[in-house]
Design a protein around this motif. Structure first.
Motif, PDB file in Angstrom:
ATOM      1  N   ALA A  41       7.357  -9.256  -2.307  1.00  0.00           N
ATOM      2  CA  ALA A  41       5.959  -9.186  -1.889  1.00  0.00           C
ATOM      3  C   ALA A  41       5.745  -8.007  -0.946  1.00  0.00           C
ATOM      4  O   ALA A  41       4.700  -7.347  -1.000  1.00  0.00           O
ATOM      5  CB  ALA A  41       5.547 -10.492  -1.212  1.00  0.00           C
ATOM      6  N   ALA A  42       6.713  -7.732  -0.085  1.00  0.00           N
ATOM      7  CA  ALA A  42       6.603  -6.570   0.803  1.00  0.00           C
ATOM      8  C   ALA A  42       6.541  -5.276  -0.005  1.00  0.00           C
ATOM      9  O   ALA A  42       5.779  -4.361   0.326  1.00  0.00           O
ATOM     10  CB  ALA A  42       7.787  -6.540   1.773  1.00  0.00           C
ATOM     11  N   TYR A  43       7.331  -5.205  -1.074  1.00  0.00           N
ATOM     12  CA  TYR A  43       7.289  -4.027  -1.946  1.00  0.00           C
ATOM     13  C   TYR A  43       5.897  -3.883  -2.570  1.00  0.00           C
ATOM     14  O   TYR A  43       5.334  -2.777  -2.637  1.00  0.00           O
ATOM     15  CB  TYR A  43       8.346  -4.148  -3.034  1.00  0.00           C
ATOM     16  N   ALA A  44       5.337  -5.005  -3.026  1.00  0.00           N
ATOM     17  CA  ALA A  44       3.994  -4.970  -3.611  1.00  0.00           C
ATOM     18  C   ALA A  44       2.963  -4.497  -2.588  1.00  0.00           C
ATOM     19  O   ALA A  44       2.069  -3.697  -2.910  1.00  0.00           O
ATOM     20  CB  ALA A  44       3.617  -6.350  -4.145  1.00  0.00           C
ATOM     21  N   MET A  45       3.082  -4.962  -1.341  1.00  0.00           N
ATOM     22  CA  MET A  45       2.151  -4.521  -0.305  1.00  0.00           C
ATOM     23  C   MET A  45       2.316  -3.034  -0.019  1.00  0.00           C
ATOM     24  O   MET A  45       1.332  -2.336   0.271  1.00  0.00           O
ATOM     25  CB  MET A  45       2.373  -5.329   0.980  1.00  0.00           C
ATOM     26  N   GLY A  46       3.547  -2.526  -0.096  1.00  0.00           N
ATOM     27  CA  GLY A  46       3.750  -1.090   0.062  1.00  0.00           C
ATOM     28  C   GLY A  46       3.015  -0.305  -1.011  1.00  0.00           C
ATOM     29  O   GLY A  46       2.354   0.712  -0.725  1.00  0.00           O
ATOM     30  N   TYR A  47       3.109  -0.770  -2.239  1.00  0.00           N
ATOM     31  CA  TYR A  47       2.407  -0.112  -3.350  1.00  0.00           C
ATOM     32  C   TYR A  47       0.897  -0.152  -3.135  1.00  0.00           C
ATOM     33  O   TYR A  47       0.188   0.852  -3.353  1.00  0.00           O
ATOM     34  CB  TYR A  47       2.780  -0.805  -4.657  1.00  0.00           C
ATOM     35  N   LEU A  48       0.375  -1.314  -2.711  1.00  0.00           N
ATOM     36  CA  LEU A  48      -1.069  -1.460  -2.515  1.00  0.00           C
ATOM     37  C   LEU A  48      -1.568  -0.538  -1.409  1.00  0.00           C
ATOM     38  O   LEU A  48      -2.631   0.088  -1.542  1.00  0.00           O
ATOM     39  CB  LEU A  48      -1.408  -2.914  -2.194  1.00  0.00           C
ATOM     40  N   HIS A  49      -0.818  -0.442  -0.307  1.00  0.00           N
ATOM     41  CA  HIS A  49      -1.218   0.461   0.780  1.00  0.00           C
ATOM     42  C   HIS A  49      -1.073   1.928   0.361  1.00  0.00           C
ATOM     43  O   HIS A  49      -1.859   2.774   0.800  1.00  0.00           O
ATOM     44  CB  HIS A  49      -0.382   0.191   2.030  1.00  0.00           C
ATOM     45  N   GLN A  50      -0.094   2.229  -0.468  1.00  0.00           N
ATOM     46  CA  GLN A  50       0.091   3.614  -0.906  1.00  0.00           C
ATOM     47  C   GLN A  50      -1.105   4.105  -1.724  1.00  0.00           C
ATOM     48  O   GLN A  50      -1.525   5.252  -1.599  1.00  0.00           O
ATOM     49  CB  GLN A  50       1.374   3.728  -1.732  1.00  0.00           C
TER      50      GLN A  50
END
Length: 532
Positions: free
Chosen positions: A389-398
């Motif tokens: 989920a942290a990886y997904a949030m990184g993608y969303l913020h990117q």
């Protein structure tokens, strides 16, 4: 109803299912005290089981029980065949004098893990390993002498072994010495010495030591003021006695405000990580490993009805994959069944269940795609320490999808995701590399779009205005396009340069062309050649 008709005491399965439903108000009213009564009854049975099997029973590692993670990561652990292969290898190595194998075989024979419990065999192998200074073997010999396993009980000898192991910083030895001084076992009682050793072990996350230190502080202070923090530390680590004690503190309101929910949660953790439920989970995973999908899902779905969160996640995952039990008649019903089970797991704080719900919202599985709901679920799962989920949030913020576009937050999330999770470890490193390149490109865009060469703009004014008007997603996409284009151009230049260099070398060294005579290697075989 069935128990009332048969006049029999309810089974543990029934009590767990009832307790779970009273706790969350599923099919009945919420009633925490009814839930506490149900879980208390099962916890008493588990405590009795643990009193009889404390040295053999180990806390269930719930991470290794998650089928949904194992499908991606392959972290289910060793199968029985692999364990036996490992044991056989250790036995052969121990016979050959390998010290590590001597220690391993001694430990297995001591606790009955992979080998029949045999204290004489354990003593033989541990003494050989300890004879050359292996600190773990030395500690285990102290444990055997302290408890009279295979040898007459001898506290003096046990302390000598523990002292030697403690010199090598063996955490369990600090706990053993602290316990001996705290209780006056084989030595005069000395609470300050007991506290000293137990503190050293507790600071290294030893659950037994944290529990012993809590007991020491309660004896000294006559209250829970200093003890409770260490009691909670032991409970968080899953130490079963500490889980019982924390439940009592909250149930009875011992120097803490009475908290029924906290008491139930502590007992629930106890009954799901030791005893019958833990054994059923292990059995379900073993069936899954053997390819017995239907039988495994039957076990998981029955445990799911008893409120076991990891089983709810596994049951939902197998429905999602379409393996095991017969799925509902159509795709929509199947996804609704998956979602319902995942929602129950997420309600209990399951990070994996929340992650799967976020994925379903993101891809529109079982209901129309809902990006805002997916983002919120990813955020919650990340807060529950899901690295995926942290990886997904990184993608969303990117890319600024559903959240503020923030490359600093994106980097933080990618770093958070790339430490332990097999699924995100390598993608996160790649994402961080791309993110650094993206930051570099975006920092260059403003000066490049305003740069003049020989009085002319390097970038036409209308193109510069278009770049300046890009939103978050468009700017990230444009930056990645420039990075990819630069990489392709660079690769083409390298290939072209290599081709030109090869052609030039071929022209300057014509004798080294492709028509050279192939040497007859056989002529060297009969000569006096020293092959090295």
């Amino acid at each position: 109803d069935a128990d009332m008709k048969t006049r029999e005491a309810p089974t543990e399965e029934v009590l767990l299912a009832l307790g779970y439903r009273y706790l969350h108000g599923i099919g009945t009213r919420r009633d925490c005290f009814q839930a506490l009564s149900c879980y208390n009854s099962v916890a008493e049975s588990v405590a009795q089981y643990m009193e009889e099997n404390d040295q053999r029973e180990t806390k269930l590692d719930l991470g290794l029980m998650r089928i949904s993670l194992s499908e991606i990561d392959g972290i289910l652990g060793e199968e029985d065949e692999e364990v036996q292969d490992s044991v056989q290898f250790d036995l052969l190595s121990a016979q050959g004098g390998d010290i590590w194998a001597q220690k391993e075989v001694g430990w297995r024979a001591l606790v009955g893990r992979g080998l029949e419990e045999n204290h004489e065999q354990a003593m033989e192998h541990l003494e050989q390993a300890a004879g050359v200074g292996d600190p773990d073997a030395i500690h285990n010999l102290g444990y055997m002498h302290m408890n009279g396993l295979g040898v007459p009980q001898n506290y003096t000898k046990a302390k000598e072994y523990f002292d030697e192991a403690a010199q090598h910083n063996i955490t369990a030895a600090f706990n053993a010495l602290g316990f001996m001084y705290y209780r006056g076992v084989g030595v005069p009682r000395n609470l300050s010495q007991g506290e000293h050793y137990l503190r050293q072990a507790a600071d290294r996350e030893d659950a037994d030591a944290a529990f012993n230190l809590a007991a020491l502080y309660q004896d000294v202070d006559g209250n829970m003021s200093r003890a409770f923090a260490f009691l909670e530390q032991a409970a968080d680590a899953g130490f079963w006695r500490a889980l019982l004690a924390v439940a009592d503190v909250y149930d009875l309101g011992i120097e803490k405000p009475r908290n029924c929910t906290a008491a139930v949660e502590s007992l629930k953790k106890l009954v799901e990580t030791y005893g019958g439920v833990a054994n059923d989970l292990r059995e379900g995973v073993a069936m899954y490993q053997k390819g017995e999908r239907k039988e495994a899902q039957q076990v998981f779905c029955e445990l799911a009805e008893q409120g076991v969160e990891v089983a709810q996640s596994n049951c939902a995952w197998l429905y999602y994959k379409g393996t095991g039990l017969d799925p509902p008649a159509n795709e929509t019903l199947r996804m609704q069944a998956v979602r319902r089970m995942l929602e129950r797991g997420a309600q209990q704080g399951g990070a994996d269940a929340m992650l799967r719900l976020a994925d379903m919202d993101w891809y529109g599985q079982g209901r129309p795609r809902n990006v805002s709901s997916a983002v919120e679920r990813y955020r919650v799962a990340s807060a529950r320490r899901s690295q995926q989920a942290a990886y997904a949030m990184g993608y969303l913020h990117q890319f600024g999808i559903g959240v503020e576009r923030n490359l600093t937050l994106a980097r933080r999330m990618y770093l958070k995701s790339g430490t332990k999770d097999h699924f995100t470890r390598f993608p996160s490193h790649l994402a961080l590399a791309v993110l650094r390149a993206q930051e570099f490109v975006e920092a260059l865009l403003p000066p490049l779009t305003s740069l003049h060469v020989a009085g002319l703009r390097l970038v036409p004014e209308h193109a510069a205005r278009h770049i300046a008007a890009l939103d978050g997603v468009e700017l990230s996409t444009f930056s990645l396009f420039l990075i990819l284009a630069s990489a392709v151009i660079g690769l083409m230049l390298l290939i072209t340069c290599g081709t030109i260099i090869g052609y030039v070398e071929g022209q300057t060294n014509p004798a080294q062309g492709t028509n050279r005579r192939v040497p007859d290697l056989a002529q060297f075989l009969d000569g006096n050649v020293d092959v090295r």
